[in-house]
Enzyme design. Sequence first.
Site, short mmCIF file in Angstrom:
data_model
loop_
_atom_site.label_atom_id
_atom_site.label_comp_id
_atom_site.label_asym_id
_atom_site.label_seq_id
_atom_site.Cartn_x
_atom_site.Cartn_y
_atom_site.Cartn_z
N HIS A 186 -22.57 -68.34 36.56
CA HIS A 186 -22.55 -69.90 36.14
C HIS A 186 -22.69 -70.55 37.53
CE1 HIS A 186 -21.40 -73.52 34.16
NE2 HIS A 186 -20.34 -73.95 35.29
N GLU A 428 -57.90 -51.45 35.25
CA GLU A 428 -57.27 -51.25 36.59
C GLU A 428 -57.67 -49.80 37.02
OE1 GLU A 428 -53.13 -51.13 36.38
OE2 GLU A 428 -52.95 -50.48 34.41
N ASP A 452 -53.53 -51.53 40.88
CA ASP A 452 -54.01 -50.28 40.94
C ASP A 452 -55.85 -50.33 40.91
OD1 ASP A 452 -51.95 -48.36 40.18
OD2 ASP A 452 -51.69 -49.40 38.28
N CYS A 499 -53.55 -59.99 36.46
CA CYS A 499 -52.16 -60.01 36.66
C CYS A 499 -51.65 -59.18 37.78
CB CYS A 499 -51.40 -59.67 35.32
SG CYS A 499 -51.65 -57.87 35.07
C1 PEP Z 1 -51.63 -53.79 38.76
O1 PEP Z 1 -51.81 -52.52 38.87
O2 PEP Z 1 -52.17 -54.64 39.16
C2 PEP Z 1 -50.56 -54.22 37.74
C3 PEP Z 1 -50.35 -55.54 37.46
O3 PEP Z 1 -49.73 -53.24 37.19
P1 PEP Z 1 -48.44 -52.45 38.01
O4 PEP Z 1 -48.51 -53.13 39.51
O5 PEP Z 1 -47.13 -52.65 37.08
O6 PEP Z 1 -48.88 -51.07 38.00
MG MG Z 2 -50.95 -51.19 37.15
#
Ligand code: PEP
Ligand code: MG
Length: 573
Positions: A186, A428, A452, A499
């Site tokens: 909290h 990736e 990756d 991402c």
């Molecule tokens: C990535 O490989 O860019 C990714 C977002 O996945 P992680 O970092 O979980 O392998």
């Molecule tokens: Mg990855």
Amino acid sequence: MLKGIGVSEGIGIGTVLVIEKQKINFDKYAIKSVEEEIARYYDAIKKFIIKTQEMANEIAANAGEKESEILFGHIIMVQDPYMQGEIESLIKNGKCAEYAVSEICDSFISMFSSVDDELTNQRATDVLDIKNSLLNILLGIEEINLKNAPPNTVVVADILTPSMTSGINSENIVGIITENGGATSHSSIIARALGIPAVLSVDNALESMKNGDTVIVDGSNGNIIVSPDKATFEEYSKKQLRYIKRRNELNKYKNATTVTADGDKKLLFCNIASSEEALKAKECTAEGIGLFRTELMFLEKSRIPTEDEQYAEYKRTALTFRHKPVKIRTLDIGGDKIIPYLNIEKEENPYLGNRAIRYCLKQEDIFLTQLRAILRASIYGKIKLMIPLVTCTEEVQAVKKAIETAKNQLKESEKCFEENLEIGIMIETPSAMMIADILAEEVDFFSIGTNDLTQYIMAVDRGNDDVSYLYSAFHPSVIRAIKHIIECGHKAGISVEMCGEAASDPLMIPLLIAFGLDEFSVSAAVTLKTRRAISKWSQAHAKIVAENVLKMKTEREIVDYLKKEALSCGGIL
Ligand code: PEP
Ligand code: MG
């Protein structure tokens, strides 16, 4: 220097006000009448509800509606029929109300504390607050309220009770230090909502400081400096000013749409690892979840989480974002993510081995369980499914087949799910990048995982310091790969997200704008910074920069040039 958990960012410099640990003593006296004692107990509950309602209103006005929810929870909890029944029955056995409240609340506290789950542990703190409050009412003890604390106060306490926090405002309290409590307590929720720097879980905080001491609370790093010398004081005063300036600048981007300087709309999502983090993402006004890393749920337990446990976690996240996208990535283990109880055989080259979708396609039970959980949660929001580490079309087809199997299993058990769940893949691996045009025909979206992708394109282990000088998404090869993936996605009419960490790198942003990336997914901490950086680039400027970058031969040359351009348009904060 003392250390704790920094739960609310910023630097507070002020004067210590120690709140001594509250010891509530009472005599176990013999009661005169059971009826009267029960009436005393219910009278205390009535007073508790009125007082808590007032505090909740105060917190809602000072910090926000959401922050006051904990106190409304206390009002519900104190009226719990089971708890009330147990307390009543102790009183009927001749015990005084104070003893009955104390005994029963303590049994709830030990039950909630023994469960290995942070949210359940939080319930123990809630019951402790309720217990102390009821006892104070029964004993007629006035509770501490920080409303009247002098300006520039740094509160040092064992733990902050809701009654203390209801009086807190950022005009007089400039820092919070407690011996107990964590990031979800909290105290930290209120501290964050009010923008007061806070460091919790500081060992011996009460013994190490006394009233009137000058103290620095560094909520960003979890540091406490008691009685700083002149140089340290000045250093932190400067840091404090820089932090405030930066925060005010970033706050302009809260609740704003994500657009380039010339008005091209982008989507800005967050990367999360739990439904708890989804709340943080919502707080920083992300427009959805671009990557839900589901591994944490598996790592935190000593067994595979059940379908219902996973379903509850995905459902909570979907509900947090309702009509906004939530991209749930299927289990991505192996490589650096080891889950001991899964007994994956040790491999010579784990990053090139039994990882992510390769593992899941072999472990049908684990995979189908997760797919069913995601499908079931999909009716509560805009869930999309994302597959990690794809290298070939066959894998995507096998996943689609597994999804059909999961759907049939759910139909058989008469469970609802979203029939048109969108399926996307992470690009990736170099292989997926090279056949992005083929893969784009198979799926609804791409998400570029640069963490990756860089590792595999550069043939450099992302965790190996000896070769880290080669690990850069700004290498011409990685930049070309990113451009190619976005082009392939768009040619097939699907959206492309990034991402990986590069999505929030202010130097990468002009390139992503020039290549036409649709969605950026970044960690909550850098969401506003990324929205700001995007707003600084026009497409025309970004395109000229990208054209120049594509002619360059080395990573160094590219990074130096991008730095110069980003500084010229305010793209770096
Ligand atoms: C990535 O490989 O860019 C990714 C977002 O996945 P992680 O970092 O979980 O392998
Ligand atoms: Mg990855």
